[in-house]
Write a protein that holds these residues in place. Sequence first.
Motif, PDB file in Angstrom:
ATOM      1  N   CYS A   1       0.828  -1.208   0.000  1.00  0.00           N
ATOM      2  CA  CYS A   1       0.000   0.000   0.000  1.00  0.00           C
ATOM      3  C   CYS A   1       0.868   1.267   0.000  1.00  0.00           C
ATOM      4  CB  CYS A   1      -0.924   0.012   1.209  1.00  0.00           C
ATOM      5  SG  CYS A   1      -2.256  -1.172   1.092  1.00  0.00           S
ATOM      6  N   GLY A   2       1.947   1.252   0.755  1.00  0.00           N
ATOM      7  CA  GLY A   2       2.831   2.417   0.792  1.00  0.00           C
ATOM      8  C   GLY A   2       3.502   2.681  -0.537  1.00  0.00           C
ATOM      9  N   VAL A   3       3.975   1.623  -1.186  1.00  0.00           N
ATOM     10  CA  VAL A   3       4.617   1.785  -2.496  1.00  0.00           C
ATOM     11  C   VAL A   3       3.590   2.251  -3.527  1.00  0.00           C
ATOM     12  CG1 VAL A   3       5.731   0.512  -4.370  1.00  0.00           C
ATOM     13  CG2 VAL A   3       6.480   0.165  -2.024  1.00  0.00           C
ATOM     14  N   SER A   4       2.398   1.689  -3.487  1.00  0.00           N
ATOM     15  CA  SER A   4       1.354   2.089  -4.435  1.00  0.00           C
ATOM     16  C   SER A   4       0.968   3.552  -4.235  1.00  0.00           C
ATOM     17  CB  SER A   4       0.120   1.209  -4.276  1.00  0.00           C
ATOM     18  OG  SER A   4       0.444  -0.132  -4.532  1.00  0.00           O
ATOM     19  N   ALA A   5       0.804   3.971  -2.992  1.00  0.00           N
ATOM     20  CA  ALA A   5       0.443   5.364  -2.711  1.00  0.00           C
ATOM     21  C   ALA A   5       1.543   6.322  -3.158  1.00  0.00           C
ATOM     22  CB  ALA A   5       0.157   5.540  -1.225  1.00  0.00           C
ATOM     23  N   SER A   6       2.796   5.938  -2.964  1.00  0.00           N
ATOM     24  CA  SER A   6       3.901   6.791  -3.401  1.00  0.00           C
ATOM     25  C   SER A   6       3.933   6.917  -4.916  1.00  0.00           C
ATOM     26  CB  SER A   6       5.226   6.231  -2.905  1.00  0.00           C
ATOM     27  OG  SER A   6       5.265   6.235  -1.503  1.00  0.00           O
ATOM     28  N   CYS A   7       3.704   5.822  -5.614  1.00  0.00           N
ATOM     29  CA  CYS A   7       3.696   5.864  -7.084  1.00  0.00           C
ATOM     30  C   CYS A   7       2.543   6.721  -7.600  1.00  0.00           C
ATOM     31  CB  CYS A   7       3.595   4.449  -7.653  1.00  0.00           C
ATOM     32  SG  CYS A   7       5.094   3.483  -7.429  1.00  0.00           S
ATOM     33  N   ILE A   8       1.371   6.576  -7.006  1.00  0.00           N
ATOM     34  CA  ILE A   8       0.219   7.370  -7.443  1.00  0.00           C
ATOM     35  C   ILE A   8       0.462   8.852  -7.173  1.00  0.00           C
ATOM     36  CG2 ILE A   8      -2.209   7.846  -6.920  1.00  0.00           C
ATOM     37  CD1 ILE A   8      -2.545   4.815  -6.528  1.00  0.00           C
ATOM     38  N   LYS A   9       1.020   9.172  -6.009  1.00  0.00           N
ATOM     39  CA  LYS A   9       1.310  10.565  -5.675  1.00  0.00           C
ATOM     40  C   LYS A   9       2.336  11.154  -6.632  1.00  0.00           C
ATOM     41  CE  LYS A   9       2.762  13.400  -1.782  1.00  0.00           C
ATOM     42  NZ  LYS A   9       3.241  13.398  -0.405  1.00  0.00           N
ATOM     43  N   PHE A  10       3.357  10.377  -6.972  1.00  0.00           N
ATOM     44  CA  PHE A  10       4.397  10.853  -7.883  1.00  0.00           C
ATOM     45  C   PHE A  10       3.826  11.081  -9.276  1.00  0.00           C
ATOM     46  CE2 PHE A  10       7.779   9.951 -10.980  1.00  0.00           C
ATOM     47  CZ  PHE A  10       8.645  10.970 -10.647  1.00  0.00           C
ATOM     48  N   CYS A  11       2.989  10.159  -9.757  1.00  0.00           N
ATOM     49  CA  CYS A  11       2.416  10.295 -11.096  1.00  0.00           C
ATOM     50  C   CYS A  11       1.453  11.477 -11.175  1.00  0.00           C
ATOM     51  CB  CYS A  11       1.689   9.016 -11.495  1.00  0.00           C
ATOM     52  SG  CYS A  11       2.805   7.633 -11.801  1.00  0.00           S
ATOM     53  N   CYS A  12       0.644  11.684 -10.151  1.00  0.00           N
ATOM     54  CA  CYS A  12      -0.306  12.802 -10.164  1.00  0.00           C
ATOM     55  C   CYS A  12       0.424  14.138 -10.081  1.00  0.00           C
ATOM     56  CB  CYS A  12      -1.283  12.683  -9.003  1.00  0.00           C
ATOM     57  SG  CYS A  12      -2.464  11.345  -9.203  1.00  0.00           S
ATOM     58  N   ARG A  13       1.491  14.197  -9.316  1.00  0.00           N
ATOM     59  CA  ARG A  13       2.247  15.447  -9.193  1.00  0.00           C
ATOM     60  C   ARG A  13       2.970  15.763 -10.497  1.00  0.00           C
ATOM     61  NH1 ARG A  13       6.875  15.812  -4.814  1.00  0.00           N
ATOM     62  NH2 ARG A  13       7.144  13.791  -5.758  1.00  0.00           N
ATOM     63  N   LYS A  14       3.406  14.755 -11.222  1.00  0.00           N
ATOM     64  CA  LYS A  14       4.136  14.968 -12.454  1.00  0.00           C
ATOM     65  C   LYS A  14       3.224  15.471 -13.566  1.00  0.00           C
ATOM     66  CE  LYS A  14       7.745  12.687 -15.066  1.00  0.00           C
ATOM     67  NZ  LYS A  14       8.477  11.458 -15.289  1.00  0.00           N
ATOM     68  N   LYS A  15       1.972  15.019 -13.609  1.00  0.00           N
ATOM     69  CA  LYS A  15       1.052  15.411 -14.671  1.00  0.00           C
ATOM     70  C   LYS A  15       0.485  16.813 -14.471  1.00  0.00           C
ATOM     71  CE  LYS A  15      -0.429  10.751 -15.818  1.00  0.00           C
ATOM     72  NZ  LYS A  15      -1.522   9.789 -15.787  1.00  0.00           N
ATOM     73  N   ARG A  16       0.303  17.229 -13.231  1.00  0.00           N
ATOM     74  CA  ARG A  16      -0.291  18.526 -12.942  1.00  0.00           C
ATOM     75  C   ARG A  16       0.740  19.634 -13.059  1.00  0.00           C
ATOM     76  NH1 ARG A  16      -3.468  18.257  -7.433  1.00  0.00           N
ATOM     77  NH2 ARG A  16      -1.430  17.480  -6.970  1.00  0.00           N
ATOM     78  N   PRO A  17       0.378  20.778 -13.648  1.00  0.00           N
ATOM     79  CA  PRO A  17       1.316  21.905 -13.640  1.00  0.00           C
ATOM     80  C   PRO A  17       1.448  22.468 -12.237  1.00  0.00           C
ATOM     81  CG  PRO A  17      -0.784  22.574 -14.562  1.00  0.00           C
ATOM     82  CD  PRO A  17      -0.860  21.079 -14.343  1.00  0.00           C
ATOM     83  N   PRO A  18       2.607  22.983 -11.888  1.00  0.00           N
ATOM     84  CA  PRO A  18       2.784  23.529 -10.536  1.00  0.00           C
ATOM     85  C   PRO A  18       1.883  24.740 -10.318  1.00  0.00           C
ATOM     86  CG  PRO A  18       4.679  24.032 -11.917  1.00  0.00           C
ATOM     87  CD  PRO A  18       3.803  23.098 -12.701  1.00  0.00           C
ATOM     88  N   VAL A  19       1.250  24.773  -9.165  1.00  0.00           N
ATOM     89  CA  VAL A  19       0.326  25.854  -8.828  1.00  0.00           C
ATOM     90  C   VAL A  19       1.023  26.792  -7.861  1.00  0.00           C
ATOM     91  CG1 VAL A  19      -1.891  26.404  -7.783  1.00  0.00           C
ATOM     92  CG2 VAL A  19      -1.642  24.328  -9.151  1.00  0.00           C
TER      93      VAL A  19
END
Length: 67
Positions: free
Chosen positions: A23-41
């Motif tokens: 669960c920790g590895v999955s959450a880290s991967c999802i967080k990394f992928c979502c942060r990479k796709k979104r432009p910085p606010v």
Amino acid sequence: MSDWTSLWYVWLILLMVFLLLLCGVSASCIKFCCRKKRPPVETFPRHPCDLTAMGIDSDSTAHSTVT
């Protein structure tokens, strides 16, 4: 030597640790992928700053009272 299959609680603990790590590895991967796709606010809009400079020479009264 004890039989490992009869120690069900050891297998349960190992399974829980494995699931927590998964669960920790999955959450880290999802967080990394979502942060990479979104432009910085930008949290705070940038406003121009006013800067005031006052020159003091050696003949000024403010300088003579400080020294």
